[in-house]
Write a protein that holds these residues in place. Structure first.
Motif, PDB file in Angstrom:
ATOM      1  N   ILE A 198      52.859  21.650  -7.283  1.00 27.24           N
ATOM      2  CA  ILE A 198      53.919  20.644  -7.464  1.00 27.24           C
ATOM      3  C   ILE A 198      53.926  20.086  -8.885  1.00 27.24           C
ATOM      4  CG2 ILE A 198      53.777  20.000  -5.023  1.00 27.24           C
ATOM      5  CD1 ILE A 198      52.333  17.433  -5.934  1.00 27.24           C
ATOM      6  N   VAL A 199      53.347  20.821  -9.840  1.00 26.46           N
ATOM      7  CA  VAL A 199      53.168  20.295 -11.191  1.00 26.46           C
ATOM      8  C   VAL A 199      54.495  19.901 -11.829  1.00 26.46           C
ATOM      9  CG1 VAL A 199      53.268  22.568 -12.304  1.00 26.46           C
ATOM     10  CG2 VAL A 199      51.956  20.700 -13.365  1.00 26.46           C
ATOM     11  N   THR A 200      55.590  20.538 -11.442  1.00 31.62           N
ATOM     12  CA  THR A 200      56.892  20.206 -12.036  1.00 31.62           C
ATOM     13  C   THR A 200      57.437  18.882 -11.526  1.00 31.62           C
ATOM     14  OG1 THR A 200      58.039  21.495 -10.318  1.00 31.62           O
ATOM     15  CG2 THR A 200      57.493  22.633 -12.380  1.00 31.62           C
ATOM     16  N   THR A 201      56.837  18.319 -10.494  1.00 36.81           N
ATOM     17  CA  THR A 201      57.335  17.061  -9.927  1.00 36.81           C
ATOM     18  C   THR A 201      56.500  15.856 -10.354  1.00 36.81           C
ATOM     19  OG1 THR A 201      55.981  17.103  -7.900  1.00 36.81           O
ATOM     20  CG2 THR A 201      58.029  18.371  -7.883  1.00 36.81           C
ATOM     21  N   ILE A 202      55.458  16.067 -11.167  1.00 32.10           N
ATOM     22  CA  ILE A 202      54.581  14.963 -11.514  1.00 32.10           C
ATOM     23  C   ILE A 202      54.710  14.612 -12.991  1.00 32.10           C
ATOM     24  CG2 ILE A 202      52.963  15.571  -9.693  1.00 32.10           C
ATOM     25  CD1 ILE A 202      51.116  16.766 -11.671  1.00 32.10           C
ATOM     26  N   THR A 203      54.431  13.350 -13.295  1.00 29.55           N
ATOM     27  CA  THR A 203      54.518  12.829 -14.654  1.00 29.55           C
ATOM     28  C   THR A 203      53.121  12.523 -15.175  1.00 29.55           C
ATOM     29  OG1 THR A 203      56.653  11.796 -14.144  1.00 29.55           O
ATOM     30  CG2 THR A 203      55.487  10.998 -16.096  1.00 29.55           C
ATOM     31  N   LYS A 204      52.806  13.026 -16.361  1.00 27.72           N
ATOM     32  CA  LYS A 204      51.509  12.814 -17.011  1.00 27.72           C
ATOM     33  C   LYS A 204      50.339  13.155 -16.089  1.00 27.72           C
ATOM     34  CE  LYS A 204      53.098   9.217 -20.214  1.00 27.72           C
ATOM     35  NZ  LYS A 204      52.911   7.811 -20.686  1.00 27.72           N
ATOM     36  N   PRO A 205      50.167  14.430 -15.777  1.00 29.17           N
ATOM     37  CA  PRO A 205      49.033  14.820 -14.916  1.00 29.17           C
ATOM     38  C   PRO A 205      47.701  14.494 -15.575  1.00 29.17           C
ATOM     39  CG  PRO A 205      50.071  16.752 -15.893  1.00 29.17           C
ATOM     40  CD  PRO A 205      50.957  15.590 -16.216  1.00 29.17           C
ATOM     41  N   ARG A 206      46.721  14.155 -14.752  1.00 30.22           N
ATOM     42  CA  ARG A 206      45.395  13.808 -15.254  1.00 30.22           C
ATOM     43  C   ARG A 206      44.585  15.087 -15.515  1.00 30.22           C
ATOM     44  NH1 ARG A 206      47.679   9.243 -15.471  1.00 30.22           N
ATOM     45  NH2 ARG A 206      47.504   7.762 -13.749  1.00 30.22           N
ATOM     46  N   PRO A 207      43.843  15.135 -16.619  1.00 37.26           N
ATOM     47  CA  PRO A 207      42.949  16.282 -16.837  1.00 37.26           C
ATOM     48  C   PRO A 207      41.788  16.296 -15.846  1.00 37.26           C
ATOM     49  CG  PRO A 207      42.649  14.621 -18.549  1.00 37.26           C
ATOM     50  CD  PRO A 207      43.842  14.193 -17.755  1.00 37.26           C
ATOM     51  N   GLU A 208      41.366  15.101 -15.420  1.00 38.67           N
ATOM     52  CA  GLU A 208      40.332  14.971 -14.400  1.00 38.67           C
ATOM     53  C   GLU A 208      40.789  13.945 -13.372  1.00 38.67           C
ATOM     54  OE1 GLU A 208      36.585  14.007 -16.091  1.00 38.67           O
ATOM     55  OE2 GLU A 208      36.437  15.856 -17.275  1.00 38.67           O
ATOM     56  N   PHE A 209      40.413  14.165 -12.105  1.00 36.02           N
ATOM     57  CA  PHE A 209      40.852  13.290 -11.024  1.00 36.02           C
ATOM     58  C   PHE A 209      39.825  12.193 -10.767  1.00 36.02           C
ATOM     59  CE2 PHE A 209      43.215  17.075  -8.880  1.00 36.02           C
ATOM     60  CZ  PHE A 209      44.122  17.069  -9.921  1.00 36.02           C
ATOM     61  N   LEU A 210      40.304  10.963 -10.683  1.00 36.86           N
ATOM     62  CA  LEU A 210      39.482   9.879 -10.163  1.00 36.86           C
ATOM     63  C   LEU A 210      39.617   9.916  -8.641  1.00 36.86           C
ATOM     64  CD1 LEU A 210      37.722   7.447 -11.068  1.00 36.86           C
ATOM     65  CD2 LEU A 210      39.780   6.033 -10.880  1.00 36.86           C
ATOM     66  N   ALA A 211      38.512   9.752  -7.903  1.00 41.86           N
ATOM     67  CA  ALA A 211      38.531   9.971  -6.456  1.00 41.86           C
ATOM     68  C   ALA A 211      38.032   8.755  -5.693  1.00 41.86           C
ATOM     69  CB  ALA A 211      37.695  11.191  -6.087  1.00 41.86           C
ATOM     70  N   GLU A 212      38.491   8.642  -4.474  1.00 41.71           N
ATOM     71  CA  GLU A 212      38.033   7.623  -3.529  1.00 41.71           C
ATOM     72  C   GLU A 212      37.972   8.291  -2.158  1.00 41.71           C
ATOM     73  OE1 GLU A 212      36.370   4.216  -2.667  1.00 41.71           O
ATOM     74  OE2 GLU A 212      37.353   4.369  -4.624  1.00 41.71           O
ATOM     75  N   ASP A 213      36.910   8.010  -1.381  1.00 43.49           N
ATOM     76  CA  ASP A 213      36.810   8.611  -0.048  1.00 43.49           C
ATOM     77  C   ASP A 213      36.540   7.528   0.989  1.00 43.49           C
ATOM     78  OD1 ASP A 213      33.657   8.569   0.526  1.00 43.49           O
ATOM     79  OD2 ASP A 213      33.947   9.194  -1.552  1.00 43.49           O
ATOM     80  N   TYR A 214      36.920   7.838   2.237  1.00 43.43           N
ATOM     81  CA  TYR A 214      36.795   6.855   3.315  1.00 43.43           C
ATOM     82  C   TYR A 214      36.773   7.591   4.648  1.00 43.43           C
ATOM     83  CZ  TYR A 214      37.286   2.124   5.229  1.00 43.43           C
ATOM     84  OH  TYR A 214      37.051   0.906   5.859  1.00 43.43           O
ATOM     85  N   LEU A 215      35.821   7.226   5.507  1.00 38.98           N
ATOM     86  CA  LEU A 215      35.683   7.825   6.837  1.00 38.98           C
ATOM     87  C   LEU A 215      36.190   6.860   7.901  1.00 38.98           C
ATOM     88  CD1 LEU A 215      32.170   9.558   6.898  1.00 38.98           C
ATOM     89  CD2 LEU A 215      34.342  10.636   7.487  1.00 38.98           C
ATOM     90  N   VAL A 216      36.942   7.384   8.872  1.00 34.68           N
ATOM     91  CA  VAL A 216      37.421   6.563   9.984  1.00 34.68           C
ATOM     92  C   VAL A 216      37.063   7.246  11.293  1.00 34.68           C
ATOM     93  CG1 VAL A 216      39.378   5.406  11.052  1.00 34.68           C
ATOM     94  CG2 VAL A 216      39.358   5.753   8.571  1.00 34.68           C
ATOM     95  N   PHE A 217      36.354   6.503  12.140  1.00 38.74           N
ATOM     96  CA  PHE A 217      35.964   6.996  13.461  1.00 38.74           C
ATOM     97  C   PHE A 217      36.864   6.326  14.490  1.00 38.74           C
ATOM     98  CE2 PHE A 217      32.289   6.878  10.651  1.00 38.74           C
ATOM     99  CZ  PHE A 217      31.889   8.210  10.673  1.00 38.74           C
ATOM    100  N   THR A 218      37.707   7.121  15.119  1.00 36.24           N
ATOM    101  CA  THR A 218      38.720   6.595  16.032  1.00 36.24           C
ATOM    102  C   THR A 218      38.378   6.955  17.472  1.00 36.24           C
ATOM    103  OG1 THR A 218      40.418   6.833  14.330  1.00 36.24           O
ATOM    104  CG2 THR A 218      41.175   6.569  16.601  1.00 36.24           C
ATOM    105  N   VAL A 219      38.327   5.956  18.334  1.00 37.28           N
ATOM    106  CA  VAL A 219      38.096   6.154  19.766  1.00 37.28           C
ATOM    107  C   VAL A 219      39.385   5.820  20.503  1.00 37.28           C
ATOM    108  CG1 VAL A 219      36.839   5.331  21.798  1.00 37.28           C
ATOM    109  CG2 VAL A 219      35.627   5.680  19.630  1.00 37.28           C
ATOM    110  N   THR A 220      39.935   6.784  21.200  1.00 37.04           N
ATOM    111  CA  THR A 220      41.173   6.571  21.941  1.00 37.04           C
ATOM    112  C   THR A 220      40.956   6.538  23.449  1.00 37.04           C
ATOM    113  OG1 THR A 220      41.601   8.963  21.833  1.00 37.04           O
ATOM    114  CG2 THR A 220      42.622   7.580  20.142  1.00 37.04           C
TER     115      THR A 220
END
Length: 364
Positions: A125-147
Protein backbone atom coordinates in the motif's frame (compact mmCIF):
# COMPACT_ATOMS: atom_id res chain seq x y z
CA UNK A 1 -17.10 -32.64 30.50
CA UNK A 2 -17.64 -29.00 29.45
CA UNK A 3 -14.67 -26.66 29.41
CA UNK A 4 -14.33 -24.40 32.41
CA UNK A 5 -13.62 -21.39 30.25
CA UNK A 6 -13.90 -20.58 26.53
CA UNK A 7 -12.94 -17.53 24.53
CA UNK A 8 -10.00 -16.25 22.54
CA UNK A 9 -6.57 -14.70 22.91
CA UNK A 10 -5.70 -11.61 20.84
CA UNK A 11 -2.21 -10.21 20.45
CA UNK A 12 -2.15 -6.67 19.08
CA UNK A 13 1.04 -5.44 17.42
CA UNK A 14 0.80 -1.83 16.32
CA UNK A 15 3.36 -0.08 14.11
CA UNK A 16 3.83 3.58 13.29
CA UNK A 17 4.57 3.29 9.57
CA UNK A 18 3.95 6.78 8.15
CA UNK A 19 2.64 10.28 8.79
CA UNK A 20 -0.70 9.38 7.20
CA UNK A 21 -2.55 6.70 5.26
CA UNK A 22 -5.14 7.56 2.62
CA UNK A 23 -7.83 5.08 3.67
CA UNK A 24 -10.04 5.72 0.65
CA UNK A 25 -7.18 4.99 -1.74
CA UNK A 26 -6.18 1.97 0.36
CA UNK A 27 -9.67 0.46 0.17
CA UNK A 28 -9.79 0.99 -3.57
CA UNK A 29 -6.34 -0.52 -4.06
CA UNK A 30 -7.01 -3.63 -2.01
CA UNK A 31 -10.55 -4.03 -3.24
CA UNK A 32 -11.69 -5.13 0.19
CA UNK A 33 -11.60 -4.24 3.83
CA UNK A 34 -14.37 -3.06 6.08
CA UNK A 35 -14.53 0.38 7.68
CA UNK A 36 -14.37 -0.33 11.41
CA UNK A 37 -17.31 0.98 13.41
CA UNK A 38 -17.15 1.19 17.17
CA UNK A 39 -20.11 -0.63 18.72
CA UNK A 40 -20.23 0.27 22.43
CA UNK A 41 -22.22 -1.90 24.79
CA UNK A 42 -25.38 0.18 25.35
CA UNK A 43 -27.48 1.63 22.55
CA UNK A 44 -25.82 4.85 21.46
CA UNK A 45 -26.38 7.54 18.83
CA UNK A 46 -24.54 7.11 15.51
CA UNK A 47 -22.14 10.00 16.17
CA UNK A 48 -20.29 7.86 18.74
CA UNK A 49 -17.91 6.69 16.05
CA UNK A 50 -14.48 7.22 14.60
CA UNK A 51 -13.93 10.57 12.90
CA UNK A 52 -12.20 8.67 10.09
CA UNK A 53 -13.05 4.98 10.49
CA UNK A 54 -9.98 2.75 10.18
CA UNK A 55 -10.01 0.01 7.57
CA UNK A 56 -10.04 -3.56 8.90
CA UNK A 57 -8.71 -6.21 6.51
CA UNK A 58 -8.84 -9.95 7.07
CA UNK A 59 -5.51 -11.66 6.49
CA UNK A 60 -7.12 -14.09 4.05
CA UNK A 61 -7.85 -11.18 1.69
CA UNK A 62 -4.09 -10.56 1.51
CA UNK A 63 -3.11 -14.24 1.32
CA UNK A 64 -1.85 -14.11 4.91
CA UNK A 65 -4.55 -16.05 6.78
CA UNK A 66 -2.42 -17.41 9.64
CA UNK A 67 0.75 -16.77 11.65
CA UNK A 68 2.14 -19.06 14.36
CA UNK A 69 -1.30 -20.70 14.64
CA UNK A 70 -3.09 -17.34 15.00
CA UNK A 71 -5.62 -15.89 12.58
CA UNK A 72 -4.43 -12.58 11.13
CA UNK A 73 -6.35 -9.31 10.86
CA UNK A 74 -4.95 -5.93 9.83
CA UNK A 75 -6.29 -2.49 10.64
CA UNK A 76 -5.08 0.76 9.07
CA UNK A 77 -5.58 4.08 10.87
CA UNK A 78 -5.48 7.32 8.89
CA UNK A 79 -2.78 8.79 11.17
CA UNK A 80 -0.19 6.30 9.91
CA UNK A 81 -0.64 3.27 12.18
CA UNK A 82 -0.98 -0.34 11.04
CA UNK A 83 -2.33 -2.75 13.66
CA UNK A 84 -1.68 -6.47 13.25
CA UNK A 85 -4.10 -8.55 15.35
CA UNK A 86 -3.22 -12.21 15.89
CA UNK A 87 -6.06 -14.19 17.46
CA UNK A 88 -6.87 -17.78 18.32
CA UNK A 89 -9.71 -19.58 20.07
CA UNK A 90 -9.27 -21.15 23.47
CA UNK A 91 -11.27 -23.71 25.42
CA UNK A 92 -10.16 -25.56 28.54
CA UNK A 93 -9.42 -25.22 32.23
CA UNK A 94 -8.23 -22.04 33.91
CA UNK A 95 -4.81 -23.55 34.46
CA UNK A 96 -4.58 -24.27 30.75
CA UNK A 97 -5.54 -20.66 29.96
CA UNK A 98 -2.75 -19.48 32.26
CA UNK A 99 -0.19 -21.78 30.60
CA UNK A 100 -1.28 -20.69 27.11
CA UNK A 101 -1.23 -17.03 28.11
CA UNK A 102 2.26 -17.27 29.59
CA UNK A 103 3.46 -18.93 26.38
CA UNK A 104 2.07 -15.95 24.42
CA UNK A 105 3.82 -13.48 26.73
CA UNK A 106 7.14 -15.27 26.24
CA UNK A 107 6.89 -16.11 22.53
CA UNK A 108 9.51 -13.99 20.66
CA UNK A 109 8.26 -15.24 17.29
CA UNK A 110 4.96 -13.34 17.56
CA UNK A 111 6.39 -9.78 17.43
CA UNK A 112 8.91 -10.75 14.77
CA UNK A 113 6.25 -12.27 12.54
CA UNK A 114 3.85 -9.39 13.15
CA UNK A 115 6.47 -6.86 12.02
CA UNK A 116 7.20 -8.96 8.94
CA UNK A 117 3.48 -9.01 8.09
CA UNK A 118 3.22 -5.25 8.64
CA UNK A 119 6.13 -4.62 6.26
CA UNK A 120 4.48 -6.80 3.62
CA UNK A 121 1.29 -4.76 3.94
CA UNK A 122 3.18 -1.45 3.79
CA UNK A 123 4.98 -2.56 0.64
CA UNK A 124 1.60 -3.33 -0.94
CA UNK A 125 0.00 0.00 0.00
CA UNK A 126 3.06 2.27 -0.31
CA UNK A 127 1.27 4.49 -2.85
CA UNK A 128 -1.42 5.34 -0.28
CA UNK A 129 0.88 6.47 2.54
CA UNK A 130 2.57 9.80 3.24
CA UNK A 131 6.18 9.99 4.50
CA UNK A 132 6.81 6.30 5.22
CA UNK A 133 9.08 5.56 8.16
CA UNK A 134 12.47 3.93 7.50
CA UNK A 135 12.02 2.06 10.78
CA UNK A 136 8.78 1.21 12.60
CA UNK A 137 8.07 2.22 16.17
CA UNK A 138 6.04 -0.62 17.74
CA UNK A 139 3.59 -1.21 20.57
CA UNK A 140 2.15 -4.59 21.61
CA UNK A 141 -0.76 -5.63 23.82
CA UNK A 142 -2.30 -8.98 24.81
CA UNK A 143 -6.03 -9.42 25.49
CA UNK A 144 -7.48 -12.55 27.08
CA UNK A 145 -11.19 -12.73 26.33
CA UNK A 146 -13.60 -15.10 28.09
CA UNK A 147 -17.00 -15.40 26.44
CA UNK A 148 -18.28 -18.59 28.09
CA UNK A 149 -17.94 -20.13 31.54
CA UNK A 150 -19.09 -23.55 32.72
CA UNK A 151 -21.52 -21.79 35.07
CA UNK A 152 -23.06 -18.33 35.17
CA UNK A 153 -20.90 -16.20 37.44
CA UNK A 154 -21.15 -12.57 38.49
CA UNK A 155 -18.02 -10.51 37.88
CA UNK A 156 -17.33 -9.98 41.60
CA UNK A 157 -17.62 -13.71 42.25
CA UNK A 158 -15.35 -14.43 39.29
CA UNK A 159 -12.66 -12.09 40.65
CA UNK A 160 -12.97 -13.63 44.12
CA UNK A 161 -12.66 -17.18 42.76
CA UNK A 162 -10.17 -16.73 39.92
CA UNK A 163 -8.51 -13.43 40.71
CA UNK A 164 -5.12 -14.97 41.52
CA UNK A 165 -4.93 -16.71 38.11
CA UNK A 166 -6.20 -13.63 36.25
CA UNK A 167 -3.62 -11.36 37.92
CA UNK A 168 -0.81 -13.84 37.24
CA UNK A 169 -1.97 -14.13 33.63
CA UNK A 170 -1.95 -10.35 33.13
CA UNK A 171 1.46 -9.92 34.73
CA UNK A 172 2.90 -12.80 32.69
CA UNK A 173 4.56 -14.36 35.70
CA UNK A 174 5.11 -18.09 36.18
CA UNK A 175 5.19 -17.83 39.97
CA UNK A 176 2.05 -16.86 41.93
CA UNK A 177 1.82 -13.18 42.82
CA UNK A 178 1.73 -11.79 46.32
CA UNK A 179 -1.65 -10.77 47.70
CA UNK A 180 -0.61 -7.12 47.47
CA UNK A 181 0.36 -7.32 43.80
CA UNK A 182 -2.74 -9.39 42.98
CA UNK A 183 -4.99 -6.77 44.56
CA UNK A 184 -3.14 -3.97 42.75
CA UNK A 185 -3.84 -5.64 39.39
CA UNK A 186 -7.48 -6.45 40.12
CA UNK A 187 -8.58 -3.14 41.63
CA UNK A 188 -8.34 -1.40 38.25
CA UNK A 189 -11.44 -2.91 36.66
CA UNK A 190 -14.74 -1.85 35.14
CA UNK A 191 -18.13 -3.54 34.59
CA UNK A 192 -21.37 -2.53 32.88
CA UNK A 193 -23.60 -5.49 33.67
CA UNK A 194 -23.30 -7.73 36.70
CA UNK A 195 -21.57 -10.52 34.76
CA UNK A 196 -19.07 -8.65 32.57
CA UNK A 197 -15.68 -7.19 33.46
CA UNK A 198 -12.61 -5.61 31.88
CA UNK A 199 -9.30 -5.55 33.77
CA UNK A 200 -6.63 -3.61 31.82
CA UNK A 201 -2.93 -3.31 32.70
CA UNK A 202 -0.09 -1.55 30.89
CA UNK A 203 0.73 -4.62 28.77
CA UNK A 204 -2.39 -6.82 28.69
CA UNK A 205 -6.07 -7.01 29.61
CA UNK A 206 -8.66 -9.56 30.72
CA UNK A 207 -12.17 -9.30 29.27
CA UNK A 208 -15.20 -11.31 30.37
CA UNK A 209 -18.19 -10.54 28.15
CA UNK A 210 -20.38 -11.68 25.30
CA UNK A 211 -18.84 -11.83 21.84
CA UNK A 212 -20.32 -8.47 20.82
CA UNK A 213 -19.45 -6.81 24.12
CA UNK A 214 -15.93 -8.18 24.00
CA UNK A 215 -15.47 -6.85 20.47
CA UNK A 216 -16.31 -3.33 21.64
CA UNK A 217 -13.75 -3.63 24.45
CA UNK A 218 -11.12 -4.91 22.01
CA UNK A 219 -11.80 -1.92 19.72
CA UNK A 220 -11.28 0.55 22.54
CA UNK A 221 -8.13 -1.18 23.82
CA UNK A 222 -6.66 -1.30 20.33
CA UNK A 223 -7.48 2.36 19.71
CA UNK A 224 -5.94 3.41 23.06
CA UNK A 225 -2.73 1.58 22.14
CA UNK A 226 -2.67 3.28 18.73
CA UNK A 227 -2.81 6.66 20.49
CA UNK A 228 -0.06 5.60 22.88
CA UNK A 229 2.11 4.61 19.93
CA UNK A 230 1.57 7.95 18.19
CA UNK A 231 2.37 10.05 21.24
CA UNK A 232 5.50 7.98 21.83
CA UNK A 233 6.53 8.79 18.25
CA UNK A 234 5.83 12.52 18.68
CA UNK A 235 7.80 12.53 21.93
CA UNK A 236 10.82 10.91 20.26
CA UNK A 237 10.53 13.25 17.26
CA UNK A 238 10.47 16.34 19.48
CA UNK A 239 13.44 15.06 21.51
CA UNK A 240 15.49 14.62 18.34
CA UNK A 241 14.48 18.01 16.92
CA UNK A 242 15.21 19.86 20.15
CA UNK A 243 18.66 18.24 20.34
CA UNK A 244 19.32 19.44 16.78
CA UNK A 245 17.99 22.98 17.25
CA UNK A 246 19.85 23.85 20.47
CA UNK A 247 23.39 23.63 18.95
CA UNK A 248 22.18 25.55 15.89
CA UNK A 249 21.15 28.48 18.10
CA UNK A 250 24.48 28.43 19.94
CA UNK A 251 26.81 28.19 16.93
CA UNK A 252 28.09 30.85 14.58
CA UNK A 253 30.66 33.61 14.14
CA UNK A 254 30.09 37.34 14.49
CA UNK A 255 29.15 37.86 10.85
CA UNK A 256 26.75 34.95 11.01
CA UNK A 257 25.23 36.45 14.13
CA UNK A 258 24.93 39.92 12.61
CA UNK A 259 23.09 38.63 9.60
CA UNK A 260 20.85 36.57 11.96
CA UNK A 261 20.70 33.66 9.56
CA UNK A 262 20.94 31.02 12.26
CA UNK A 263 17.99 32.55 14.09
CA UNK A 264 15.97 32.99 10.91
CA UNK A 265 16.59 29.37 9.97
CA UNK A 266 15.68 28.23 13.49
CA UNK A 267 12.49 30.28 13.35
CA UNK A 268 11.43 28.58 10.12
CA UNK A 269 12.30 25.09 11.36
CA UNK A 270 10.67 25.50 14.77
CA UNK A 271 7.54 27.07 13.35
CA UNK A 272 7.18 24.32 10.73
CA UNK A 273 7.74 21.56 13.30
CA UNK A 274 5.33 23.17 15.76
CA UNK A 275 2.56 23.32 13.15
CA UNK A 276 3.19 19.77 11.89
CA UNK A 277 3.20 18.15 15.34
CA UNK A 278 0.17 20.14 16.49
CA UNK A 279 -1.73 19.05 13.38
CA UNK A 280 -0.74 15.40 13.88
CA UNK A 281 -1.57 15.38 17.59
CA UNK A 282 -4.93 17.04 16.98
CA UNK A 283 -5.76 14.44 14.34
CA UNK A 284 -4.75 11.62 16.69
CA UNK A 285 -6.66 12.98 19.69
CA UNK A 286 -9.80 13.65 17.64
CA UNK A 287 -9.78 10.30 15.85
CA UNK A 288 -12.52 8.95 18.15
CA UNK A 289 -15.22 10.99 19.81
CA UNK A 290 -16.89 9.14 22.67
CA UNK A 291 -19.90 11.34 23.42
CA UNK A 292 -23.12 10.08 24.94
CA UNK A 293 -21.77 6.70 26.03
CA UNK A 294 -20.63 6.82 29.64
CA UNK A 295 -19.38 3.22 29.77
CA UNK A 296 -17.26 3.50 26.62
CA UNK A 297 -15.78 6.77 27.87
CA UNK A 298 -14.99 5.25 31.27
CA UNK A 299 -13.42 2.17 29.69
CA UNK A 300 -11.25 4.30 27.42
CA UNK A 301 -10.22 6.52 30.36
CA UNK A 302 -9.28 3.46 32.44
CA UNK A 303 -7.31 1.88 29.60
CA UNK A 304 -5.55 5.18 28.88
CA UNK A 305 -4.62 5.56 32.56
CA UNK A 306 -3.21 2.04 32.76
CA UNK A 307 -1.21 2.57 29.57
CA UNK A 308 0.19 5.88 30.80
CA UNK A 309 -1.28 7.69 27.80
CA UNK A 310 -1.87 10.94 29.69
CA UNK A 311 1.79 11.08 30.75
CA UNK A 312 2.92 10.76 27.14
CA UNK A 313 0.43 13.44 26.09
CA UNK A 314 1.70 15.74 28.84
CA UNK A 315 5.31 15.13 27.76
CA UNK A 316 4.47 16.05 24.16
CA UNK A 317 2.57 19.16 25.25
CA UNK A 318 5.47 20.25 27.47
CA UNK A 319 7.92 19.90 24.58
CA UNK A 320 5.56 21.81 22.30
CA UNK A 321 5.56 24.61 24.88
CA UNK A 322 9.37 24.48 24.85
CA UNK A 323 9.27 24.76 21.06
CA UNK A 324 6.99 27.78 21.37
CA UNK A 325 9.45 29.40 23.79
CA UNK A 326 12.35 28.68 21.42
CA UNK A 327 10.34 30.16 18.55
CA UNK A 328 9.72 33.38 20.49
CA UNK A 329 13.38 33.53 21.54
CA UNK A 330 14.61 32.99 17.97
CA UNK A 331 12.24 35.65 16.62
CA UNK A 332 13.39 38.15 19.26
CA UNK A 333 17.06 37.39 18.63
CA UNK A 334 16.63 37.68 14.87
CA UNK A 335 14.84 41.02 15.28
CA UNK A 336 17.53 42.30 17.66
CA UNK A 337 20.38 41.16 15.42
CA UNK A 338 18.79 42.75 12.35
CA UNK A 339 18.10 45.93 14.29
CA UNK A 340 21.73 46.13 15.43
CA UNK A 341 22.88 45.43 11.88
CA UNK A 342 20.70 48.26 10.55
CA UNK A 343 22.05 50.58 13.26
CA UNK A 344 25.60 49.70 12.17
CA UNK A 345 24.70 50.47 8.53
CA UNK A 346 23.30 53.86 9.57
CA UNK A 347 26.47 54.63 11.55
CA UNK A 348 28.64 53.64 8.60
CA UNK A 349 26.60 55.83 6.26
CA UNK A 350 26.97 58.78 8.62
CA UNK A 351 30.72 58.17 8.92
CA UNK A 352 31.00 57.93 5.13
CA UNK A 353 29.07 61.17 4.70
CA UNK A 354 31.25 62.84 7.32
CA UNK A 355 34.40 61.64 5.51
CA UNK A 356 33.06 63.04 2.26
CA UNK A 357 32.20 66.32 3.95
CA UNK A 358 35.65 66.64 5.51
CA UNK A 359 37.31 65.70 2.22
CA UNK A 360 35.34 68.44 0.46
CA UNK A 361 36.21 70.98 3.13
CA UNK A 362 39.92 70.15 2.86
CA UNK A 363 39.85 70.75 -0.90
CA UNK A 364 38.43 74.21 -0.27
Amino acid sequence: MAAEVSGHITAFFLFDVADAIDLGALQQQLGGGVAARLAPKPTTPPYVQYRQPPIAIDGQALDMPESEGFAVRFKAFDYGVISVALSRRFSGAWEQLLATGLACHENPALPRDAERLAKVVVDRIVTTITKPRPEFLAEDYLVFTVTQLDAATASDALVAARGAIIAQLLRGERSPLSAEERDEVLRHRISYFADDIVIPTWSSAFVRDTESGAQAALEILEFANSQLLEFRYYDHLLDAELERIYPQLQHGGWLYNWLARRYARAVRQVHSLFIDVNELTDRTENALKIVGDVYAARLFALAAARLGLNQWKASVQEKLRTLADIYRFAVEQASMARGEFLELIVVLILVFELVLLLAGAMRL
